[in-house]
Design an enzyme around this catalytic site. Structure first.
Site, PDB file in Angstrom:
ATOM      1  N   LYS A  35       0.855  -1.198   0.061  1.00  0.00           N
ATOM      2  CA  LYS A  35      -0.081  -0.065  -0.112  1.00  0.00           C
ATOM      3  C   LYS A  35       1.035   1.256   0.040  1.00  0.00           C
ATOM      4  CE  LYS A  35      -4.075  -1.231  -0.697  1.00  0.00           C
ATOM      5  NZ  LYS A  35      -4.871  -0.660  -1.648  1.00  0.00           N
TER       6      LYS A  35
HETATM    7  C1  PLP Z   1      -2.543  -7.023   3.395  1.00  0.00           C
HETATM    8  C2  PLP Z   1      -3.130  -6.826   2.162  1.00  0.00           C
HETATM    9  N1  PLP Z   1      -3.599  -7.589   1.315  1.00  0.00           N
HETATM   10  C3  PLP Z   1      -4.004  -7.312   0.235  1.00  0.00           C
HETATM   11  C4  PLP Z   1      -4.530  -6.107  -0.093  1.00  0.00           C
HETATM   12  C5  PLP Z   1      -5.285  -5.958  -1.098  1.00  0.00           C
HETATM   13  O1  PLP Z   1      -4.759  -4.988  -2.207  1.00  0.00           O
HETATM   14  P1  PLP Z   1      -5.643  -4.135  -3.078  1.00  0.00           P
HETATM   15  O2  PLP Z   1      -6.438  -3.187  -2.479  1.00  0.00           O
HETATM   16  O3  PLP Z   1      -4.429  -3.406  -3.941  1.00  0.00           O
HETATM   17  O4  PLP Z   1      -6.360  -4.978  -4.101  1.00  0.00           O
HETATM   18  C6  PLP Z   1      -4.145  -5.249   0.651  1.00  0.00           C
HETATM   19  C7  PLP Z   1      -4.742  -3.908   0.494  1.00  0.00           C
HETATM   20  O5  PLP Z   1      -5.042  -2.972   1.424  1.00  0.00           O
HETATM   21  C8  PLP Z   1      -3.654  -5.408   2.000  1.00  0.00           C
HETATM   22  O6  PLP Z   1      -3.015  -4.253   2.802  1.00  0.00           O
END
Ligand code: PLP
Length: 429
Positions: A35
Site C-alpha cells: 500500500k
Molecule cells: C495485506 C493486504 N493484502 C491485500 C490487499 C489488497 O490489495 P488491493 O487493495 O490492491 O487489491 C491489501 C490492500 O490493502 C492489503 O493491505
C-alpha cells in the site's frame, strides 16, 4: 542519497524453495506493505491536481495498510493525517498510526455501507468539513490501480525477462491486480494469465459476502446492505479467473511460508500463495502484500487458530449441526424452534440475508435458553456469548467456559455446534 519515498517500490522477486513460485516481497516497502505504492501515488496525483495543498489534511477510511502508507507519506511531506477505522482494528495498528502522528477516529465495526458513520462515509465527511481536507478514497481513486500499471507490472516483467506466464494476487480494492495484471497482459500480448485469489465467502468469487478471517482481501457484504457495488479500482476485465480459498487453507499457507520458506507474511499472502502453488505454469509470480508482524496474535498464533477453529483439537468431537434464528424472531416461534431442535440453547444471529449458513461466529448475538424465551427476551445480549474453538482442549475450554451452562463451538470462524459444561466434563473423564 535518496529520500525515504524514493524507496517505495522496486521490491525483490524471490524463488520459493518448495514450489518454484516467484514471490514479490511487498513487505520490503519502507512502510511495510504494497500500500506504500498506492498511498504515494494518490498523494502525488492530488498534489498535482491541486486537490491537496501544502498544509492540507489527508483523510482516509481504512482498517489497514493504506492508512499506514498515507500516514508515512503525510509525515514525510508535512501533511496532517486523519484515519477513520473500525473499532475492532488491532491495537498495534492504531498505535502504529499514532506513532506516525496520525489522528485516529474509531467507529463501530458492524455498520452497513449506508450508515453515516461507516468508515468510508465518515472519512468522506471529515474531508469535506475540514478546510484543506482531501479524501484519498482508495476504492475509487484511479491513481491506485495506475501505480501498479506504472511500477509493479514493469518490475515483474523486467525481473522475469518477460518469461512470466501467471500472476496471482488477492483483490481488496482491486488496485494491485488491476494495474499489474493490465501491464502484464499488454506486455505479453495477452499471454500472461491473471488469477485472483479470494477468501471463499467474498463476493468477488461469487461467495455470499459473509465474514471471512483474512484481513484486507476480498469483498464483505454487510447483511443489511442493500447494494454493495464492487470498487472502481477493481477492473474485472483484466482478471482471467478468481479462485475461492477457504480461510483454513489461507492460514495454513501463511504459516507454511514462515516455517518452510522463512517468509513471515500476512494472511492475504497465504490466500495468494495457496492458489499460486497449485498453478501449473512455466513462471508463476505471486504478490505477497505485507508482513506477518502485524498478525503475530492472529494467523501465526496457535492459540488464536485453536480458538477460531482453524486448527482441530479435542473439541472437534463436539461438532454438530445447529438450528439458529435471526434476531427479531417472535418469541413463540423461537420457543418452538428450540423445542423441536432438542438443543440446550438457541443461537440468535444477526438478521439479514437468510442464505448465509452456517452463520459466522461473530454474528452470534446471544444463546437463548428455555428460560430466556419463557420470559420473552429474544435479543442481543449486552455481552456477546463466548465461543469455544474446536481446536481447544477440554481443559482449556472448561477454563474459558462462559457464564451459564451452554457455549457455542467455532470451526473455521463459523458456528459449528453447541456444547454444555456437563458434556465437556463428561468428555474429560
Ligand atoms: C495485506 C493486504 N493484502 C491485500 C490487499 C489488497 O490489495 P488491493 O487493495 O490492491 O487489491 C491489501 C490492500 O490493502 C492489503 O493491505
Amino acid at each position: 542519497m535518496s529520500g525515504l519515498l524514493d524507496l517505495v517500490g522496486g521490491t525483490p522477486l524471490v524463488s520459493l524453495r518448495h514450489s518454484g513460485v516467484l514471490a514479490k516481497l511487498e513487505y520490503l516497502n519502507p512502510g511495510g506493505s504494497v500500500k506504500d505504492r498506492a498511498a504515494l501515488s494518490m498523494v502525488l496525483a492530488a498534489e498535482e491536481s491541486g486537490a491537496l495543498r501544502p498544509g492540507g489534511t489527508i483523510v482516509e477510511g481504512t482498517s489497514g495498510n493504506t492508512g499506514l502508507g498515507l500516514a508515512q507519506v503525510a509525515a514525510a511531506r508535512g501533511y496532517r493525517m486523519v484515519c477513520v477505522l473500525p473499532d475492532k482494528t488491532a491495537v498495534e495498528k492504531l498505535d502504529a498510526l499514532r506513532a506516525y502522528g496520525a489522528e485516529v477516529v474509531l467507529t463501530p465495526s458492524a455498520l452497513p455501507k449506508e450508515h453515516p458513520n461507516h468508515v468510508v462515509a465518515w472519512a468522506a465527511r471529515i474531508a469535506r468539513e475540514t478546510p484543506g481536507g482531501w479524501w484519498a478514497d482508495q476504492y475509487g481513486n484511479p491513481a491506485n490501480p495506475a501505480v501498479h500499471l506504472r511500477t509493479t507490472g514493469p518490475e515483474i516483467w523486467e525481473a522475469t525477462e518477460g518469461r512470466v506466464t501467471h500472476f496471482v494476487a488477492t483483490i481488496g480494492t482491486g488496485g494491485t491486480i488491476s494495474g499489474t495484471g493490465r501491464f502484464l497482459k499488454e506486455a505479453s500480448d495477452g499471454r500472461v494469465q491473471v488469477i485472483g485469489a479470494d477468501p471463499v465467502t467474498s463476493s468477488y468469487n461469487g461467495g455470499d459476502g459473509s465474514p471471512f478471517a483474512i484481513e484486507a482481501a476480498g469483498h464483505y457484504v454487510h447483511p443489511q446492505t442493500v447494494d454493495d457495488p464492487w470498487p472502481d479500482s477493481y477492473h474485472r476485465d483484466v482478471v482471467d479467473s478468481v479462485v475461492a480459498v477457504p480461510d483454513r487453507a489461507s492460514i495454513e499457507a501463511c504459516r507454511a511460508l514462515a516455517r518452510t520458506e522463512g517468509l513471515l507474511v500476512g494472511g492475504s499472502s497465504g490466500t495468494a500463495f495457496a492458489v499460486a502453488r497449485e498453478v501449473t505454469g512455466d513462471c508463476v509470480v505471486v504478490l505477497l502484500p505485507d508482513s506477518g508482524r502485524a498478525y503475530l496474535s492472529k494467523y501465526h498464533s496457535d492459540t488464536w487458530c485453536r480458538r477460531q477453529g482453524f486448527l482441530d483439537g479435542e473439541l472437534s468431537a463436539f461438532v454438530s449441526p445447529v438450528v439458529s434464528v435471526p434476531v427479531g424472531t417472535p418469541v413463540a416461534e423461537a420457543r418452538r424452534a428450540l423445542e423441536s431442535s432438542g438443543q440446550p440453547a438457541l443461537p440468535v444471529v444477526l438478521a439479514g440475508r437468510s442464505d448465509r449458513f452456517p452463520p459466522a461466529a461473530g454474528e452470534v448475538l446471544a444463546l437463548a435458553t428455555a428460560s430466556d424465551l419463557a420470559s420473552g427476551t429474544v435479543g442481543p445480549a449486552s455481552v456477546p456469548p463466548v465461543g469455544l474453538g474446536v481446536g481447544e482442549s477440554v481443559a482449556d475450554a472448561l477454563e474459558r467456559f462462559p457464564d451459564g451452562e451452554v457455549a457455542h463451538l467455532v470451526r473455521d470462524g463459523r458456528l459449528a455446534g453447541l456444547v454444555t459444561r456437563g458434556a465437556l466434563r463428561a468428555g474429560e473423564q
